[in-house]
Scaffold this active site. Structure first.
Site, mmCIF file in Angstrom:
data_model
loop_
_atom_site.group_PDB
_atom_site.id
_atom_site.type_symbol
_atom_site.label_atom_id
_atom_site.label_comp_id
_atom_site.label_asym_id
_atom_site.label_seq_id
_atom_site.Cartn_x
_atom_site.Cartn_y
_atom_site.Cartn_z
ATOM 1 N N ILE A 84 0.834 -1.204 0.000
ATOM 2 C CA ILE A 84 0.000 0.000 0.000
ATOM 3 C C ILE A 84 0.865 1.248 0.000
ATOM 4 O O ILE A 84 0.572 2.236 -0.672
ATOM 5 C CB ILE A 84 -0.935 0.006 1.231
ATOM 6 C CG1 ILE A 84 -1.791 -1.259 1.249
ATOM 7 C CG2 ILE A 84 -1.815 1.253 1.231
ATOM 8 C CD1 ILE A 84 -2.629 -1.393 2.494
ATOM 9 N N GLY A 85 1.931 1.217 0.780
ATOM 10 C CA GLY A 85 2.811 2.377 0.880
ATOM 11 C C GLY A 85 4.188 1.969 1.356
ATOM 12 O O GLY A 85 4.391 0.877 1.889
ATOM 13 N N ALA A 88 10.991 5.425 4.352
ATOM 14 C CA ALA A 88 12.397 5.143 4.600
ATOM 15 C C ALA A 88 12.582 3.983 5.581
ATOM 16 O O ALA A 88 13.522 3.190 5.446
ATOM 17 C CB ALA A 88 13.090 6.396 5.133
ATOM 18 N N VAL A 92 3.924 -0.612 4.239
ATOM 19 C CA VAL A 92 2.533 -0.917 4.565
ATOM 20 C C VAL A 92 2.006 -1.925 3.550
ATOM 21 O O VAL A 92 2.059 -1.691 2.340
ATOM 22 C CB VAL A 92 1.648 0.354 4.551
ATOM 23 C CG1 VAL A 92 0.225 0.009 5.002
ATOM 24 C CG2 VAL A 92 2.245 1.435 5.447
ATOM 25 N N ASP A 197 0.166 17.466 12.861
ATOM 26 C CA ASP A 197 0.563 17.294 11.465
ATOM 27 C C ASP A 197 -0.670 16.985 10.614
ATOM 28 O O ASP A 197 -0.663 16.080 9.770
ATOM 29 C CB ASP A 197 1.588 16.161 11.339
ATOM 30 C CG ASP A 197 2.363 16.224 10.023
ATOM 31 O OD1 ASP A 197 2.390 17.306 9.394
ATOM 32 O OD2 ASP A 197 2.940 15.196 9.626
#
Length: 307
Positions: A84-85, A88, A92, A197
């Site tokens: 998925i992702g 560094a 995922v 964030d």
């Protein structure tokens, strides 16, 4: 150590022995258990003084837990081919929970080069939160090399990418989307947590965006979140309206929130409030960088009205 302490340790020892031998292939005799306990005691007694200190017992207990801790492959079936992702230090992937077949997202964090104190802090914060518009952390597993976080699977990706493919977005849809974000943020603040964030890429979409269907979202990525440092012990019960609060934790009133402050200026600079940009100036005294949930009101009082 009095007789009561010794009896308690003996009971704990018997418990450990039963657990250890239950997983064995054959039943062990009482004499074999006693010899096993004697060997384990010597292992745990690091300074060989014949007494287990709290530190020695804790170290031994943690080692036992590590040996019987369930492995990821026993609980989940990962699909490494469908990433998925990737970052560094983390990847995922999708996985299926073996017990009920539910699909989850698994964040595999490589512990090398990562400040694990910050990661564990994030996990502790997220585990105590329950809201319809916050990403639910369902399970945590840790090995010597990596930390694995199992969360709900968000099929719509992040909001930044989702909105790039939308050609028309009505006012009503925008209001519904904004309300979810504000409601989740108010819930966090009422429980002493500030995301720090908040941006489209950290807002996940539950399902793929379909024209005419309201977009449901959940806030994610609490890596930079902070807890409010109380300047006053007073708080009142209650929770934010809208989304469901299932945590059972006591929420605080807005007035109690205003009496608390954040210690650090952090986040993604492109999404800073103007007041936060001023607080981030390197020449500004550290004691003046503290700010609250209502950034502007604290800035104006402490630093003067500068924009």
């Amino acid at each position: 150590h009095d007789a009561a302490d010794a009896l308690t340790l003996a009971q704990l020892g018997e418990c450990f022995a039963d657990i250890a031998f239950t997983t064995g292939r054959a039943k062990k005799t009482k004499d074999e258990k006693s010899k096993w306990l004697e060997r384990e005691f010597r292992k745990a007694d690091a300074d060989a003084d014949g007494v287990l200190s709290l530190a020695e017992f804790t170290a031994y207990y943690n080692a036992c837990v590590a040996r019987v801790r369930p492995h990821f492959t026993e609980l989940y079936e990962a699909d490494r081919a469908r990433t998925i992702g990737r970052g560094a230090f983390a990847q995922v992937v999708k996985a299926r929970r073996s017990s009920d077949g539910t699909m989850v997202a698994v964040t595999r964090i490589n512990k090398r080069g990562v400040d694990m104190a910050l990661v564990h802090s994030e996990v502790a914060i997220v585990q105590g939160l329950r809201h319809d518009n916050l990403l639910l952390l369902e399970d945590v597993l840790e090995t010597d090399d990596e930390l694995l976080l199992m969360t709900e699977l968000m099929r719509g990706g992040d909001l930044f990418k989702a909105l790039q493919g939308v050609t028309h977005f009505s006012g009503a849809e925008a209001v519904y989307l904004a309300r979810q974000i504000v409601d989740a943020t108010a819930y966090l603040h009422s429980h002493g947590v500030v995301h720090c964030d908040l941006k489209p890429s950290n807002i996940l979409v539950v399902d793929p965006v379909v024209k005419g269907v309201p977009v449901r979202i959940k806030l994610a990525d609490f890596g930079l979140s902070q807890s409010l440092a109380s300047q006053s012990s007073g708080s009142s019960g209650g929770s934010s309206g809208g989304g469901a609060d299932e945590s059972g934790a006591e929420a605080e009133s807005p007035s109690a929130q205003q009496q608390k402050q954040l210690r650090h200026v952090c986040g993604t600079p492109e999404y800073f409030a103007p007041e936060l940009v001023h607080l981030a100036q390197p020449l500004l005294a550290l004691e003046l960088r503290r700010h609250g949930v209502a950034v502007f009101s604290v800035t104006r009082r402490r630093c003067g009205r500068q924009q």
